[in-house]
Design a protein around this motif. Structure first.
Motif, short mmCIF file in Angstrom:
data_model
loop_
_atom_site.label_atom_id
_atom_site.label_comp_id
_atom_site.label_asym_id
_atom_site.label_seq_id
_atom_site.Cartn_x
_atom_site.Cartn_y
_atom_site.Cartn_z
N LEU A 85 0.82 -1.21 0.00
CA LEU A 85 0.00 0.00 0.00
C LEU A 85 0.86 1.26 0.00
O LEU A 85 0.48 2.28 -0.58
N LYS A 86 2.03 1.18 0.62
CA LYS A 86 2.90 2.37 0.68
C LYS A 86 3.44 2.74 -0.71
O LYS A 86 3.88 3.88 -0.92
N GLU A 87 3.42 1.78 -1.65
CA GLU A 87 3.91 2.04 -3.00
C GLU A 87 2.82 2.63 -3.90
O GLU A 87 3.10 3.09 -5.00
N GLU A 94 -7.71 6.35 -1.67
CA GLU A 94 -8.79 7.21 -1.20
C GLU A 94 -10.06 7.00 -2.02
O GLU A 94 -11.17 6.94 -1.48
N LYS A 95 -9.89 6.87 -3.33
CA LYS A 95 -11.06 6.76 -4.20
C LYS A 95 -11.86 5.50 -3.90
O LYS A 95 -13.09 5.56 -3.79
N VAL A 96 -11.19 4.35 -3.76
CA VAL A 96 -11.93 3.11 -3.52
C VAL A 96 -12.59 3.13 -2.15
O VAL A 96 -13.70 2.61 -1.97
N ILE A 97 -11.93 3.76 -1.18
CA ILE A 97 -12.52 3.88 0.15
C ILE A 97 -13.72 4.81 0.12
O ILE A 97 -14.78 4.49 0.67
N ARG A 98 -13.57 5.95 -0.55
CA ARG A 98 -14.67 6.91 -0.63
C ARG A 98 -15.87 6.29 -1.35
O ARG A 98 -17.03 6.47 -0.92
N ASP A 99 -15.63 5.55 -2.40
CA ASP A 99 -16.72 4.91 -3.13
C ASP A 99 -17.49 3.96 -2.22
O ASP A 99 -18.73 3.89 -2.27
N HIS A 100 -16.76 3.22 -1.39
CA HIS A 100 -17.43 2.26 -0.50
C HIS A 100 -18.20 2.99 0.60
O HIS A 100 -19.31 2.57 0.97
N ILE A 101 -17.63 4.05 1.12
CA ILE A 101 -18.34 4.85 2.13
C ILE A 101 -19.63 5.41 1.54
O ILE A 101 -20.69 5.39 2.18
N ASP A 102 -19.56 5.91 0.32
CA ASP A 102 -20.76 6.45 -0.33
C ASP A 102 -21.81 5.37 -0.55
O ASP A 102 -23.02 5.66 -0.54
N GLU A 103 -21.38 4.14 -0.75
CA GLU A 103 -22.33 3.04 -0.95
C GLU A 103 -23.02 2.67 0.36
O GLU A 103 -24.24 2.46 0.39
N ILE A 104 -22.26 2.61 1.46
CA ILE A 104 -22.81 2.18 2.75
C ILE A 104 -23.48 3.32 3.50
O ILE A 104 -24.49 3.14 4.18
N LYS A 105 -22.89 4.51 3.43
CA LYS A 105 -23.36 5.69 4.16
C LYS A 105 -23.40 5.44 5.68
O LYS A 105 -24.43 5.59 6.33
N PRO A 106 -22.25 5.07 6.26
CA PRO A 106 -22.23 4.77 7.69
C PRO A 106 -22.23 6.03 8.56
O PRO A 106 -21.70 7.07 8.16
N GLU A 107 -22.82 5.91 9.74
CA GLU A 107 -22.69 6.99 10.71
C GLU A 107 -21.31 7.00 11.34
O GLU A 107 -20.76 8.06 11.65
N VAL A 108 -20.74 5.81 11.55
CA VAL A 108 -19.43 5.70 12.21
C VAL A 108 -18.48 4.91 11.32
O VAL A 108 -18.82 3.84 10.81
N LEU A 109 -17.29 5.45 11.17
CA LEU A 109 -16.22 4.82 10.41
C LEU A 109 -15.18 4.35 11.42
O LEU A 109 -14.89 5.05 12.39
N LYS A 131 -8.37 8.50 7.50
CA LYS A 131 -8.51 9.77 8.22
C LYS A 131 -8.66 10.93 7.23
O LYS A 131 -9.48 11.83 7.41
N ARG A 132 -7.86 10.91 6.16
CA ARG A 132 -7.95 12.00 5.17
C ARG A 132 -9.31 11.99 4.47
O ARG A 132 -9.91 13.05 4.27
N VAL A 133 -9.80 10.81 4.11
CA VAL A 133 -11.12 10.73 3.48
C VAL A 133 -12.19 11.28 4.42
O VAL A 133 -13.06 12.06 4.01
N PHE A 134 -12.13 10.88 5.68
CA PHE A 134 -13.09 11.37 6.67
C PHE A 134 -13.04 12.89 6.78
O PHE A 134 -14.09 13.56 6.76
N CYS A 135 -11.83 13.44 6.90
CA CYS A 135 -11.68 14.89 7.05
C CYS A 135 -12.20 15.64 5.83
O CYS A 135 -12.86 16.69 5.96
N LYS A 136 -11.92 15.12 4.64
CA LYS A 136 -12.39 15.77 3.42
C LYS A 136 -13.91 15.74 3.33
O LYS A 136 -14.55 16.73 2.93
N MET A 137 -14.51 14.62 3.71
CA MET A 137 -15.96 14.52 3.66
C MET A 137 -16.61 15.47 4.66
O MET A 137 -17.62 16.10 4.36
N ARG A 138 -16.05 15.58 5.85
CA ARG A 138 -16.59 16.51 6.85
C ARG A 138 -16.42 17.95 6.38
O ARG A 138 -17.33 18.78 6.54
#
Length: 235
Positions: A85-87, A94-109, A131-138
């Motif tokens: 992942l570091k490479e 971020e994109k794949v994580i954000r896409d999944h968050i948008d699909e689930i729409k969780p209250e808590v990550l 953390k960066r995805v969370f901060c950007k969404m907020r």
């Protein structure tokens, strides 16, 4: 409420968080799991004499057992490079994580605390990206997620282990999720799903390290006394 756990590897959800997951599901929450890799780079593949691709499929099948044991509301396992992942360009993660968050729409990550409990690089990358995805969404005013909880480790005494476990300070812990014997058994049953990992599980000392209360830090919030559930007093 919906809770989404995001971890890099198969077994991350069982090495500690499983009793809390079981408790949350018993209370009626929907609990989802996103795992970024299939864990194919594990050294256990040499013992089994299988390729990375074959190891990934073995671990995926073990995760399907965990999904049933914990009665997860949903689970998705991606095929990002284990130990790599570091490479990657973090924007791609971020994109794949954000896409999944948008699909689930969780209250808590939920993801790892900053030290990643074990200090493994994939754990650290996952913490930073989630953390960066969370901060950007907020920052952009998204109605979800409302909170980022960070699974962590705490101990007042050392547990015999071949792994250098990292702990949070007691004052950094914002929530202790109390569990019962049912949750403890679900935790043990989930670990048993990882048939190819039993020696690692024994060497890690995880069965002794995980107690009746599972600790979490909560990013950007401070609770003293600590909360009893990561879903309490949402902003």
């Amino acid at each position: 409420m919906k809770i989404l756990y995001i971890f890099p590897h198969p077994d991350d959800e069982s090495f500690g968080p499983a009793p809390a997951i079981s408790s949350q599901i018993r209370q009626g929450h929907e609990v989802y799991l996103l795992t970024l890799t299939k864990g194919e780079a594990t050294k256990q593949r040499h013992r089994l004499n299988v390729s990375k691709e074959e190891m990934g499929e073995i671990r995926f099948k073990e995760m399907q057992c965990v999904e049933k044991v914990l009665n997860l509301s949903g689970m998705e396992v991606l095929d990002l490079p284990d130990s790599g992942l570091k490479e990657m360009n973090p924007i791609d993660i971020e994109k794949v994580i954000r896409d999944h968050i948008d699909e689930i729409k969780p209250e808590v990550l939920v993801t790892y605390a900053v030290h990643g409990v074990s200090g493994f690089e994939d754990h650290l990358v996952t913490h930073a990206v989630v953390k960066r995805v969370f901060c950007k969404m907020r920052e952009n005013g998204s109605g979800y997620p409302k909170r980022l909880a960070l699974f962590t480790h705490y101990t007042e005494k050392e547990v015999e282990s071949k792994f250098n476990l990292k702990s949070s300070k007691k004052e950094e812990i914002d929530c202790w999720v109390e569990t019962d014997n049912t949750d403890r058994q679900a935790f043990l049953d989930a670990l048993d799903c990882y048939e190819t990992y039993q020696q690692v599980i024994e060497d890690s000392g995880v069965k002794q390290a995980v107690g009746e209360s599972v600790p979490f830090e909560i990013f950007g919030e401070d609770f003293d006394p600590p909360l009893e559930q990561i879903t309490d007093r949402l902003p």
